[in-house]
Motif scaffolding. Sequence first.
Motif, short mmCIF file in Angstrom:
data_model
loop_
_atom_site.label_atom_id
_atom_site.label_comp_id
_atom_site.label_asym_id
_atom_site.label_seq_id
_atom_site.Cartn_x
_atom_site.Cartn_y
_atom_site.Cartn_z
N VAL A 159 -15.76 48.91 -63.41
CA VAL A 159 -17.13 49.38 -63.52
C VAL A 159 -18.02 48.15 -63.48
O VAL A 159 -17.83 47.22 -64.28
CB VAL A 159 -17.36 50.18 -64.81
N LEU A 160 -18.95 48.13 -62.53
CA LEU A 160 -19.82 46.98 -62.33
C LEU A 160 -21.26 47.33 -62.69
O LEU A 160 -21.72 48.44 -62.41
CB LEU A 160 -19.82 46.54 -60.86
N LEU A 161 -21.97 46.39 -63.27
CA LEU A 161 -23.39 46.53 -63.55
C LEU A 161 -24.15 45.58 -62.63
O LEU A 161 -23.92 44.37 -62.66
CB LEU A 161 -23.70 46.18 -65.01
N SER A 162 -25.05 46.13 -61.81
CA SER A 162 -25.84 45.30 -60.92
C SER A 162 -27.07 44.76 -61.65
O SER A 162 -27.81 45.52 -62.28
CB SER A 162 -26.30 46.11 -59.70
N GLY A 163 -27.28 43.46 -61.54
CA GLY A 163 -28.47 42.85 -62.10
C GLY A 163 -29.69 43.02 -61.21
O GLY A 163 -30.80 42.65 -61.59
N ASP A 165 -30.65 46.11 -59.75
CA ASP A 165 -31.34 47.38 -59.95
C ASP A 165 -30.82 48.19 -61.14
O ASP A 165 -31.16 49.35 -61.30
CB ASP A 165 -31.25 48.24 -58.67
N ASN A 166 -30.00 47.55 -61.99
CA ASN A 166 -29.47 48.20 -63.19
C ASN A 166 -28.67 49.48 -62.88
O ASN A 166 -28.72 50.45 -63.63
CB ASN A 166 -30.58 48.52 -64.19
N THR A 167 -27.95 49.47 -61.78
CA THR A 167 -27.07 50.59 -61.45
C THR A 167 -25.63 50.22 -61.77
O THR A 167 -25.27 49.03 -61.83
CB THR A 167 -27.17 50.98 -59.96
N LEU A 168 -24.80 51.24 -61.97
CA LEU A 168 -23.36 51.06 -62.17
C LEU A 168 -22.63 51.45 -60.90
O LEU A 168 -23.03 52.40 -60.20
CB LEU A 168 -22.87 51.94 -63.32
N ARG A 169 -21.55 50.73 -60.61
CA ARG A 169 -20.68 51.07 -59.49
C ARG A 169 -19.25 51.13 -59.99
O ARG A 169 -18.87 50.32 -60.83
CB ARG A 169 -20.80 50.03 -58.37
N VAL A 170 -18.48 52.05 -59.45
CA VAL A 170 -17.07 52.18 -59.78
C VAL A 170 -16.25 51.80 -58.56
O VAL A 170 -16.43 52.38 -57.48
CB VAL A 170 -16.72 53.61 -60.25
N ARG A 175 -7.47 50.13 -54.12
CA ARG A 175 -7.91 50.67 -52.84
C ARG A 175 -8.92 49.71 -52.22
O ARG A 175 -10.10 49.76 -52.56
CB ARG A 175 -8.52 52.07 -53.02
N PRO A 176 -8.47 48.82 -51.35
CA PRO A 176 -9.36 47.77 -50.83
C PRO A 176 -10.67 48.28 -50.26
O PRO A 176 -11.71 47.64 -50.41
CB PRO A 176 -8.50 47.10 -49.76
N ALA A 177 -10.67 49.47 -49.63
CA ALA A 177 -11.92 49.98 -49.04
C ALA A 177 -12.98 50.19 -50.11
O ALA A 177 -14.18 50.03 -49.85
CB ALA A 177 -11.65 51.29 -48.29
N SER A 178 -12.56 50.55 -51.34
CA SER A 178 -13.55 50.80 -52.39
C SER A 178 -14.20 49.52 -52.89
O SER A 178 -15.24 49.57 -53.56
CB SER A 178 -12.92 51.56 -53.56
N MET A 179 -13.60 48.38 -52.58
CA MET A 179 -14.22 47.12 -52.98
C MET A 179 -15.43 46.82 -52.09
O MET A 179 -16.26 45.99 -52.43
CB MET A 179 -13.20 45.98 -52.91
N LYS A 184 -18.27 55.46 -56.71
CA LYS A 184 -19.44 56.10 -57.31
C LYS A 184 -20.52 55.05 -57.53
O LYS A 184 -20.22 53.89 -57.79
CB LYS A 184 -19.10 56.73 -58.67
N VAL A 185 -21.78 55.50 -57.47
CA VAL A 185 -22.92 54.65 -57.77
C VAL A 185 -23.87 55.47 -58.64
O VAL A 185 -24.18 56.61 -58.31
CB VAL A 185 -23.66 54.16 -56.51
N SER A 186 -24.33 54.91 -59.75
CA SER A 186 -25.22 55.63 -60.66
C SER A 186 -26.68 55.46 -60.26
O SER A 186 -27.02 54.63 -59.40
CB SER A 186 -25.04 55.12 -62.10
N GLU A 187 -27.53 56.23 -60.92
CA GLU A 187 -28.96 55.99 -60.85
C GLU A 187 -29.26 54.74 -61.70
O GLU A 187 -28.47 54.37 -62.57
CB GLU A 187 -29.72 57.19 -61.42
#
Length: 199
Positions: A159-163, A165-170, A175-179, A184-187
């Motif tokens: 689970v990643l937090l983007s600095g 836009d403050n969104t989360l990514r899973v 699964r290399p393609a998901s990298m 998933k991407v949050s609001e």
Amino acid sequence: AAALRFSSICGDGTVQTFDLDASGASAGASRSTRFFDPDQDPVFMQYSLSGSTMTMLSFHGTVHRITLDGAAPAFAPTWNFVSDADRRQGWRPGGFQLFEVVGDRLVVGMHAKGAEGTHKNPAEQLWTIDLSAKQRVARTPGFGTLSMTRTREVAPKLVLLSGLDNTLRVLDPARPASMRKPLKVSEPMGETPVYLETH
């Protein structure tokens, strides 16, 4: 009975370990040998714990692995995952919770043109490092990642937090393609989230 013990990384480059008795009172302390030079290549305060092995990273990409279940900390030989060519471009780790160990792989947020003071920069790329082979196996988009953690399941995801836009990514490291294209991407969330924790 299991030992009551905790360890702390010290500013002089050592590990100090404290033992407690059954009532929680001090039962002694010990200090390790110096395992990093805080002036030349300090470590980030973050760590990733797998069993009794703690992984830490330095500002320049040195991998420190410390086993904590013995009478004293045991330090594996260090190594660095930033090649000379990448170092000339200034690639360095950066962020707050900037790396995670998933199985035998280390995923770390990296930025180019690194210099003194850029150690909290968000990720331009995510580098996946094979800890057994001690080499990078993938470079993928960074998504502006500041923080990451793994989920607590049999096949962990990141689970990643983007600095940016403050969104989360899973992402799924298996699964290399998901990298490259997250599952998933949050609001956007919050104003200044920094650290992540999963249950």
